[in-house]
Design a protein around this motif. Structure first.
Motif, short mmCIF file in Angstrom:
data_model
loop_
_atom_site.label_atom_id
_atom_site.label_comp_id
_atom_site.label_asym_id
_atom_site.label_seq_id
_atom_site.Cartn_x
_atom_site.Cartn_y
_atom_site.Cartn_z
N ALA A 152 0.82 -1.21 0.00
CA ALA A 152 0.00 0.00 0.00
C ALA A 152 0.85 1.26 0.00
CB ALA A 152 -0.93 0.00 1.21
N GLN A 153 1.96 1.24 0.72
CA GLN A 153 2.82 2.43 0.77
C GLN A 153 3.59 2.62 -0.54
OE1 GLN A 153 2.20 4.55 2.72
NE2 GLN A 153 2.13 3.96 4.87
N VAL A 154 4.07 1.55 -1.12
CA VAL A 154 4.72 1.66 -2.43
C VAL A 154 3.72 2.16 -3.47
CG1 VAL A 154 5.82 0.38 -4.30
CG2 VAL A 154 6.48 -0.07 -1.93
N ALA A 155 2.49 1.66 -3.39
CA ALA A 155 1.45 2.10 -4.33
C ALA A 155 1.15 3.58 -4.16
CB ALA A 155 0.17 1.28 -4.12
N LYS A 156 1.14 4.07 -2.90
CA LYS A 156 0.90 5.49 -2.66
C LYS A 156 2.02 6.36 -3.24
CE LYS A 156 2.56 7.29 0.75
NZ LYS A 156 1.87 7.31 2.03
N LEU A 157 3.28 5.94 -3.03
CA LEU A 157 4.41 6.68 -3.56
C LEU A 157 4.36 6.71 -5.09
CD1 LEU A 157 7.26 5.31 -1.25
CD2 LEU A 157 6.14 7.55 -1.11
N ASP A 158 4.04 5.58 -5.68
CA ASP A 158 4.02 5.52 -7.14
C ASP A 158 2.82 6.27 -7.71
OD1 ASP A 158 5.84 4.24 -9.12
OD2 ASP A 158 3.94 3.51 -9.93
N LEU A 159 1.70 6.25 -6.98
CA LEU A 159 0.54 7.03 -7.41
C LEU A 159 0.90 8.51 -7.49
CD1 LEU A 159 -2.55 7.11 -8.02
CD2 LEU A 159 -2.88 7.46 -5.56
N ALA A 160 1.58 9.01 -6.46
CA ALA A 160 1.98 10.41 -6.45
C ALA A 160 2.95 10.70 -7.59
CB ALA A 160 2.62 10.76 -5.11
N ALA A 161 3.90 9.80 -7.82
CA ALA A 161 4.87 9.99 -8.89
C ALA A 161 4.19 10.03 -10.25
CB ALA A 161 5.92 8.88 -8.84
N ARG A 162 3.22 9.14 -10.47
CA ARG A 162 2.51 9.10 -11.76
C ARG A 162 1.61 10.31 -11.95
NH1 ARG A 162 -0.97 5.01 -12.05
NH2 ARG A 162 -0.77 4.30 -9.89
N LYS A 163 1.00 10.78 -10.87
CA LYS A 163 0.18 11.99 -10.98
C LYS A 163 1.03 13.20 -11.35
CE LYS A 163 -3.62 10.79 -7.84
NZ LYS A 163 -4.28 11.09 -6.54
N LEU A 164 2.29 13.19 -10.93
CA LEU A 164 3.19 14.30 -11.24
C LEU A 164 3.85 14.16 -12.62
CD1 LEU A 164 4.93 14.70 -7.76
CD2 LEU A 164 3.46 16.40 -8.89
N ASN A 165 3.58 13.05 -13.29
CA ASN A 165 4.18 12.80 -14.61
C ASN A 165 5.71 12.97 -14.57
OD1 ASN A 165 1.63 12.38 -15.72
ND2 ASN A 165 1.39 14.52 -16.32
N LEU A 166 6.34 12.32 -13.59
CA LEU A 166 7.79 12.44 -13.44
C LEU A 166 8.51 11.88 -14.66
CD1 LEU A 166 8.46 11.48 -9.71
CD2 LEU A 166 8.05 13.74 -10.70
N ALA A 167 9.62 12.52 -15.01
CA ALA A 167 10.45 12.08 -16.13
C ALA A 167 11.91 12.29 -15.76
CB ALA A 167 10.11 12.87 -17.40
N PRO A 168 12.83 11.46 -16.30
CA PRO A 168 14.25 11.58 -15.96
C PRO A 168 14.78 12.99 -16.15
CG PRO A 168 13.85 9.58 -17.20
CD PRO A 168 12.56 10.34 -17.22
N GLY A 169 15.61 13.43 -15.20
CA GLY A 169 16.25 14.73 -15.29
C GLY A 169 15.48 15.86 -14.62
N MET A 170 14.23 15.63 -14.26
CA MET A 170 13.45 16.68 -13.59
C MET A 170 14.02 16.99 -12.21
SD MET A 170 9.42 15.88 -14.31
CE MET A 170 8.67 16.24 -15.90
N ALA A 186 11.25 8.23 -5.94
CA ALA A 186 11.26 9.02 -7.17
C ALA A 186 12.62 9.02 -7.84
CB ALA A 186 10.81 10.44 -6.86
N ALA A 187 13.68 9.16 -7.05
CA ALA A 187 15.03 9.19 -7.62
C ALA A 187 15.42 7.82 -8.18
CB ALA A 187 16.03 9.63 -6.56
N ARG A 188 15.07 6.78 -7.45
CA ARG A 188 15.49 5.43 -7.86
C ARG A 188 14.70 4.91 -9.07
NH1 ARG A 188 18.62 2.27 -5.11
NH2 ARG A 188 18.24 3.30 -3.10
N HIS A 189 13.40 5.19 -9.11
CA HIS A 189 12.55 4.59 -10.14
C HIS A 189 12.20 5.54 -11.29
CE1 HIS A 189 12.01 0.96 -7.76
NE2 HIS A 189 11.75 1.72 -6.72
N TYR A 190 12.41 6.83 -11.10
CA TYR A 190 12.02 7.79 -12.15
C TYR A 190 13.19 8.66 -12.62
CZ TYR A 190 7.17 6.46 -11.48
OH TYR A 190 5.99 5.75 -11.44
N GLY A 191 14.35 8.49 -12.05
CA GLY A 191 15.54 9.20 -12.52
C GLY A 191 15.52 10.69 -12.32
#
Length: 383
Positions: A152-170, A186-191
């Motif tokens: 549930a906690q990993v899902a929450k972190l990833d939900l937030a990351a996906r809502k922010l449309n994270l992309a490498p280098g941001m 965010a740093a480990r999975h989205y660069g």
């Protein structure tokens, strides 16, 4: 924790205070010295007068001091709140003092910003590491497709990351980064490159160790001191410490730091009404100077600075999160019992249980809100 809290319960004195308490409980499903796991077991004869004079503060303090017990405090609180005892449990004096204090002082001023860190978050990483899951998220998990707290906690972190449309280098700013949960994810999975701030020394030290091999920088800093420009900003479980006097300053700060096409995600507990208040026991023992925002507070304070793109409520998930923390805390308490005391154990048990009951009764909410600076085009929120 005793297997049967009814052991040791005293016979109830026939007093006016007792009769008033029984009348308040009538119809709630909660009994005094009853057989159900959510019934209160009375261990001190003066409990009733204390409850009538001190309200919810007296209820929590009396539990910490062993004046009463209950096997399922979460269900007791749930039933009381559904019965409408939430408002009646606050004494007039209690309400007046809080309003007077809030009217005269900015309880969440820059000078007072570190109080909650020292009082709660710095209590001990050893305690929180045992209560929380390996992500060390100290906020509501997202249980839509999860079976365990960690999922549930990993899902929450990833939900937030996906809502922010994270992309490498941001460049990402994490306001109230805690023990580095989102920053690491965010740093480990989205660069992305993350700057995190917290007002807790213990959190900052552990977050730095967790993220030492990642493009993550952690600062012990108040949000009002921030400078720079960021592609994305996230704030998970921190807004509850901002305070109504500072809401506009908070959103002004976010808007100043966000690039024109940036996104901001706010994850916060929310109140069902706009009255400025706080539970006195939580205020004194858990989150000093905390206050919950209403939907109106957030919309009014943000409308001059940001465009609201999405609003999701999954407050019911906090009940399950808190109960999972309680299970962890109870199971692993023996590992740290020699470093704390029985009052601390009862304090945390009451805190986690009572909050779970409040979310179960839908007395509290959990919101994830996405804002932009008014970017062009359509925004589609992840779910």
């Amino acid at each position: 924790m005793t297997s049967d809290p009814r052991i040791g319960a005293i016979s109830l004195p026939d007093t006016r205070a007792r009769r008033v308490v029984e009348q308040l409980l009538e119809g709630s499903g909660v009994a005094l010295n009853g057989l159900a796991p959510w019934d209160m077991q009375i261990l001190h004869p003066d409990l009733f007068s204390r409850l009538l004079h001190q309200g919810t503060l007296g209820l929590g303090e009396a539990y910490m001091e062993g004046w009463w017990d209950c096997e399922r405090i979460d269900e007791m609180i749930h039933r009381m709140l559904r019965h409408g005892l939430g408002e009646r449990a606050h004494t007039p004096t209690e309400r007046m003092l809080y309003r007077l204090q809030n009217g005269l002082f900015n309880l969440q001023s820059k000078a007072r910003a570190y109080i909650v860190g020292e009082a709660h978050y710095d209590l001990g990483n050893d305690l929180f590491e045992r209560m929380l899951d390996p992500t060390l998220c100290y906020s509501c998990g997202y249980w839509r497709q999860a079976d365990t707290l960690h999922q549930a906690q990993v899902a929450k972190l990833d939900l937030a990351a996906r809502k922010l449309n994270l992309a490498p280098g941001m460049k990402v700013l994490d306001i109230g980064c805690g023990w580095g949960s989102f920053a690491e994810h965010a740093a480990r999975h989205y660069g992305v490159e993350v700057t995190g701030i917290t007002i807790s020394k213990e959190q900052a030290e552990l977050a730095r160790r967790r993220c030492q091999d990642l493009p993550v920088t952690i600062h012990l800093q108040d949000y009002r001191e921030l400078e720079g420009q960021y592609d994305r900003i996230v704030s998970i479980g921190m807004f509850e410490h901002v305070g109504h006097r500072n809401y506009r300053t908070y959103f002004d700060t976010v808007a100043r730091l966000l690039v024109p096409d940036g996104l901001f995600l706010l994850h916060t507990i929310g109140s069902n009404n706009s009255e400025i208040s706080a539970d006195p026991w939580i205020h004194k023992y858990i989150f000093p100077n905390g206050v919950l925002p209403s939907a109106m507070h957030i919309s009014r304070a943000s409308e001059s600075y940001l465009l609201m793109e999405d609003w999701q409520n999954f407050g019911a998930d906090y009940d399950r999160t808190l109960m999972a923390w309680l299970t962890n805390f109870t199971a692993r308490w023996p590992e740290i019992a020699d470093r704390y005391n029985e009052t601390t154990r009862r304090m945390f048990r009451y805190y986690l249980s009572a909050c779970a009951g409040a979310f179960r009764a839908r007395d509290l909410q959990l919101w994830q809100i996405v804002f932009s600076m008014g970017r062009e085009g359509r925004y589609d929120a992840a779910r």
